[in-house]
Enzyme design. Structure first.
Site, PDB file in Angstrom:
ATOM      1  N   GLU A  92      -7.924  26.452  52.303  1.00 24.70           N
ATOM      2  CA  GLU A  92      -6.775  27.255  51.874  1.00 24.70           C
ATOM      3  C   GLU A  92      -6.919  28.855  52.332  1.00 24.70           C
ATOM      4  O   GLU A  92      -8.238  29.129  52.820  1.00 24.70           O
ATOM      5  CB  GLU A  92      -6.706  27.148  50.217  1.00 24.70           C
ATOM      6  CG  GLU A  92      -7.877  28.051  49.767  1.00 24.70           C
ATOM      7  CD  GLU A  92      -8.026  28.055  48.223  1.00 24.70           C
ATOM      8  OE1 GLU A  92      -7.837  26.571  47.748  1.00 24.70           O
ATOM      9  OE2 GLU A  92      -8.160  28.822  47.436  1.00 24.70           O
ATOM     10  N   CYS A 105      -6.864  36.627  52.297  1.00 23.98           N
ATOM     11  CA  CYS A 105      -8.224  35.705  51.993  1.00 23.98           C
ATOM     12  C   CYS A 105      -8.480  34.566  52.701  1.00 23.98           C
ATOM     13  O   CYS A 105      -7.622  33.791  52.580  1.00 23.98           O
ATOM     14  CB  CYS A 105      -7.905  35.516  50.520  1.00 23.98           C
ATOM     15  SG  CYS A 105      -9.239  34.796  49.730  1.00 23.98           S
ATOM     16  N   CYS A 112     -18.276  24.143  49.076  1.00 24.03           N
ATOM     17  CA  CYS A 112     -19.375  25.099  49.242  1.00 24.03           C
ATOM     18  C   CYS A 112     -20.499  24.277  48.456  1.00 24.03           C
ATOM     19  O   CYS A 112     -20.189  23.547  47.669  1.00 24.03           O
ATOM     20  CB  CYS A 112     -19.026  26.192  48.325  1.00 24.03           C
ATOM     21  SG  CYS A 112     -20.219  27.403  48.225  1.00 24.03           S
ATOM     22  N   CYS A 116     -22.127  27.260  42.222  1.00 19.65           N
ATOM     23  CA  CYS A 116     -21.981  28.288  40.987  1.00 19.65           C
ATOM     24  C   CYS A 116     -21.163  27.496  39.795  1.00 19.65           C
ATOM     25  O   CYS A 116     -20.352  26.747  40.238  1.00 19.65           O
ATOM     26  CB  CYS A 116     -21.421  29.479  41.466  1.00 19.65           C
ATOM     27  SG  CYS A 116     -22.081  30.540  42.781  1.00 19.65           S
ATOM     28  N   CYS A 119     -17.180  28.433  39.332  1.00 21.57           N
ATOM     29  CA  CYS A 119     -16.400  28.224  40.508  1.00 21.57           C
ATOM     30  C   CYS A 119     -15.845  26.697  40.654  1.00 21.57           C
ATOM     31  O   CYS A 119     -16.812  25.782  40.705  1.00 21.57           O
ATOM     32  CB  CYS A 119     -17.270  28.562  41.685  1.00 21.57           C
ATOM     33  SG  CYS A 119     -16.387  28.699  43.103  1.00 21.57           S
ATOM     34  N   GLY A 164     -15.830  28.497  50.237  1.00 19.23           N
ATOM     35  CA  GLY A 164     -17.026  28.700  50.976  1.00 19.23           C
ATOM     36  C   GLY A 164     -17.739  29.800  50.728  1.00 19.23           C
ATOM     37  O   GLY A 164     -17.362  31.023  50.343  1.00 19.23           O
ATOM     38  N   GLU A 165     -19.237  29.534  51.375  1.00 22.72           N
ATOM     39  CA  GLU A 165     -19.990  30.901  51.269  1.00 22.72           C
ATOM     40  C   GLU A 165     -20.071  31.192  53.040  1.00 22.72           C
ATOM     41  O   GLU A 165     -20.627  30.583  53.476  1.00 22.72           O
ATOM     42  CB  GLU A 165     -21.368  30.363  50.702  1.00 22.72           C
ATOM     43  CG  GLU A 165     -22.607  31.205  51.117  1.00 22.72           C
ATOM     44  CD  GLU A 165     -22.281  32.770  50.578  1.00 22.72           C
ATOM     45  OE1 GLU A 165     -22.028  33.051  49.530  1.00 22.72           O
ATOM     46  OE2 GLU A 165     -22.392  33.647  51.345  1.00 22.72           O
ATOM     47  N   SER A 196     -17.750  38.309  51.594  1.00 22.39           N
ATOM     48  CA  SER A 196     -18.064  38.294  50.161  1.00 22.39           C
ATOM     49  C   SER A 196     -19.397  37.223  50.156  1.00 22.39           C
ATOM     50  O   SER A 196     -19.158  36.134  50.686  1.00 22.39           O
ATOM     51  CB  SER A 196     -16.959  37.909  49.371  1.00 22.39           C
ATOM     52  OG  SER A 196     -17.402  37.559  47.849  1.00 22.39           O
ATOM     53  N   LEU A 219     -21.966  39.263  42.004  1.00 21.38           N
ATOM     54  CA  LEU A 219     -23.433  39.553  41.247  1.00 21.38           C
ATOM     55  C   LEU A 219     -23.012  38.754  39.927  1.00 21.38           C
ATOM     56  O   LEU A 219     -23.859  37.922  39.673  1.00 21.38           O
ATOM     57  CB  LEU A 219     -23.335  40.977  41.118  1.00 21.38           C
ATOM     58  CG  LEU A 219     -24.778  41.204  40.451  1.00 21.38           C
ATOM     59  CD1 LEU A 219     -25.749  41.281  41.457  1.00 21.38           C
ATOM     60  CD2 LEU A 219     -24.797  42.792  39.921  1.00 21.38           C
ATOM     61  N   ASN A 294     -11.075  33.118  35.950  1.00 18.83           N
ATOM     62  CA  ASN A 294     -10.001  32.032  36.028  1.00 18.83           C
ATOM     63  C   ASN A 294     -10.267  30.880  35.682  1.00 18.83           C
ATOM     64  O   ASN A 294     -11.075  30.325  36.108  1.00 18.83           O
ATOM     65  CB  ASN A 294      -9.578  31.851  37.715  1.00 18.83           C
ATOM     66  CG  ASN A 294      -8.339  32.133  37.999  1.00 18.83           C
ATOM     67  OD1 ASN A 294      -7.546  31.765  37.158  1.00 18.83           O
ATOM     68  ND2 ASN A 294      -8.013  32.530  39.337  1.00 18.83           N
ATOM     69  N   CYS A 337       9.168  26.614  43.188  1.00 19.69           N
ATOM     70  CA  CYS A 337       9.271  26.994  44.446  1.00 19.69           C
ATOM     71  C   CYS A 337       9.931  25.879  45.241  1.00 19.69           C
ATOM     72  O   CYS A 337       9.434  24.868  45.635  1.00 19.69           O
ATOM     73  CB  CYS A 337       7.590  27.000  45.135  1.00 19.69           C
ATOM     74  SG  CYS A 337       7.703  27.248  46.852  1.00 19.69           S
TER      75      CYS A 337
END
Ligand code: SAH
Ligand code: SF4
Length: 368
Positions: A92, A105, A112, A116, A119, A164-165, A196, A219, A294, A337
């Site tokens: 995305e 973005c 990933c 985390c 996430c 992703g990282e 990021s 962080l 979120n 939409c």
């Protein structure tokens, strides 16, 4: 034989190819200009290239872009664009126009592997890295969306905050950043391309040497034990090592390094946590983005309430650390939409990451 993708060719590779075809080397740079400045992926339209070479280009390379599977439009003008890769994976990007900039973005991987806990992408695990071409294709597609929207602007800012990282896909991300920054190609300012990362220390060190981009660090806690619980990467690269590297990082922006801090109710949002954060940031030029967690299916974590968030923000502000609250844009994409209703009706109520997860399952099932 599978053909190499045109966007995966470096400038040097293009020049060599042009020479091998009996053409001038500089034409190689112009081919990249067609793709990046003019969003043109049809070599037959490259008017400064000879007819015969256009045909050779068309037959020798892959010029396709990922398919736009779903566009989720938000009331705040942002759009989440769900992309389907040639091997049927979903990723995305999010287009966020505002008054004085157009931010995109981008994703750097499908899934990933950093795991985390808060996430949703982390829950997917890693399917594969995106190529430099698949990263750059997101800008081309976003610029085409702007054209479709009759918006004369083009993408001005990039943040690597999609799936992703980015530093776990280092070479492809650096190669893509070089094309983004090159004034002949996407011509974005180095202040406006932000990578990021969750904190892959050696890769941060290397990034600073390789390409002048802005840096954001996710962080989320300045306490080693807590951060290791939330972000397994911290076990390998604890806060002290991260800080040492950041102190040496060649900062590109006025505000220094951006720190992302997801505010999770009752987890990392007390004044004690703020104190630890201030201590960690001592000696660094820093800005902290406070992001309300979120929520997503499968987690009990929720966002800190606004009042508690203000206390946290005030504590940082009083110690000269700017800490704006950043709400993720496009949270209301469940809003009606019309364009999409027929195609992915049942998915309009879901966040793109949820959709991507569902698609990944479809894909896995199809391979069984
Ligand atoms: N992997 C990179 C970039 C992609 S994640 C990184 O971690 O920095 C982009 C941002 O979204 C990160 O700051 C990440 O911590 C944040 N994020 C992840 N899950 C979130 C959630 N549930 N709510 C709010 N922000 C989240
Ligand atoms: Fe999510 Fe970023 Fe952590 Fe990966 S590194 S799991 S994308 S927050």
């Amino acid at each position: 034989m599978t053909r190499i993708h045109a966007l995966n060719m470096s400038e040097t590779a293009w020049k060599e190819w042009c020479v091998s075809e009996g053409a001038k080397a500089f034409l190689g740079s112009q081919i990249i200009e067609w793709m990046t400045r003019k969003n043109c992926m049809d070599p037959m339209a490259f008017s400064n290239v000879s007819q015969s070479l256009r045909a050779r280009l068309a037959e020798s390379f892959d010029w396709s872009l990922p398919a736009v599977d779903t566009v989720l439009q938000s009331d705040d003008q942002s759009e989440k664009i769900l992309l389907k890769t040639h091997d049927n994976l979903f990723t995305e990007c999010v287009l966020m126009p505002s008054e004085n900039r157009v931010t995109l973005c981008v994703s750097s991987q499908v899934g990933c592997r950093m795991a985390c806990t808060f996430c949703q992408t982390g829950k997917m695990g890693l399917s594969r890295n995106l190529t430099r071409g698949e990263i750059l294709a997101q800008i081309i597609l976003a610029n085409r969306r702007l054209i479709e929207r009759n918006d004369e602007r083009r993408v001005t800012n990039i943040v690597f905050m999609g799936m992703g990282e980015p530093l776990d896909n280092f070479d492809e991300v650096v190669a893509a950043c070089e094309v983004m920054l090159d004034e002949r190609f996407f011509a974005l300012s180095k202040h406006r391309v932000t990578v990021s990362t969750s904190g892959l220390v050696p890769a941060i060190e290397e990034l600073g040497k390789r390409v002048p981009v802005s840096l954001a660090i996710s962080l989320h806690s300045a306490d080693d034990e807590q951060r290791s619980g939330m972000m397994p990467v911290n076990k390998k690269y604890p806060l002290s090592e991260l800080k040492e590297t950041l102190l040496r990082y060649p900062v590109q922006t006025r505000h220094g390094i951006t720190f992302e801090y997801v505010m999770i109710n009752g987890v990392n949002d007390s004044i004690q946590h703020a104190k630890k954060l201030v201590k960690f940031l001592h000696g660094l030029k820093a800005k902290v983005n406070l992001i309300p967690m979120n929520p997503h299916p499968g987690t009990t974590m929720v966002a800190t309430d606004p009042e508690r968030m203000r206390d946290f923000q005030k504590y940082l502000g009083e110690r000269s650390i700017p800490a704006p609250v950043r709400y993720s844009r496009g949270q209301d994409v469940s809003a009606a939409c019309g364009q999409l209703a027929s195609k992915r009706k049942n998915e309009l109520a879901l966040a793109p990451r949820t959709v991507a997860l569902a698609r990944r399952k479809e894909w896995l099932d199809s391979r069984k």
